[in-house]
Design an enzyme around this catalytic site. Sequence first.
Site: not given
Length: 284
Positions: A50, A83, A227, A177
């Site tokens: 990420s 990401d 994910n 998240h």
Amino acid sequence: MVLTPTRELMERAAEAGTGQGAFNVIHLETAEGLVAGAEFAGLPVVLQISQNCAEYHGGLEPLALATLAIARRASVPVAVHLDHAEDEQLAYQAVDLGFGSIMYDGAHLDYSENVTVTRRVADYARARGVYVEAELGKVGGKDGAHAPGVLTDPAEAAAFVAATGVDALAVAVGSSHAMTERRASLDLIRIGQLKTALAVPLVLHGSSGVADENIVAAIAAGMTKINVSTHLNGFFTRAVREYLDENLSVVDSRKYLRAGREALTPEVSRLLNLFSRPPFQGTP
């Protein structure tokens, strides 16, 4: 094994109606543990770096080169993906470094600007054979995942894909998240509507907060790329903590990082097997 294009893994999973696990790399030991789990399962995996992780390491290139090297020596197909890049230039850098796919995340922008920038990134990446993921809707933190205007609208999503030319779309359907408890409630009806409206695979972010049975249901409803980060980070961290609690005099960080790395293998294998189950066909 040669580094595998993300496109190949995504097309294979989408055609089969199964899920493709995509797990986040935090540091070298994570990448090694994720690949070990994929090799134990005998299944492909997508390794993700990420923007936040790149910033932690002071830049993308060092961790990216190490992750690409680990992927190339794996005995199963491994793809490498960028990401949640909100920085357009970081997306270009990942393409140039040899990533198989990138995600440009313009969800923080207004719709028209998101389209403009995503299209520009997609044009650059696809001209170089790199698979492109984008996001529409807001997969945020624990608060507001079901708030009005947050979930992805199927008609708007179809227009967005047509306008940008992306290969896959991350959609907001109720997950969040960084959840440490697996209690998120997914909108399976909306997933089905999005699947019907779009000709590209759907991506579920925030899967750490979704229970196994709900992930399986989401895949059956139309999700392809799954994910996971926080959930696996928990396995790594708990193993390190346990090792340090039992070995108070240890100073060699390789010893406790090894424990964390090895703790990933069984859970990565379990998740990949869970996601890759063929869709239920019903009683003959």
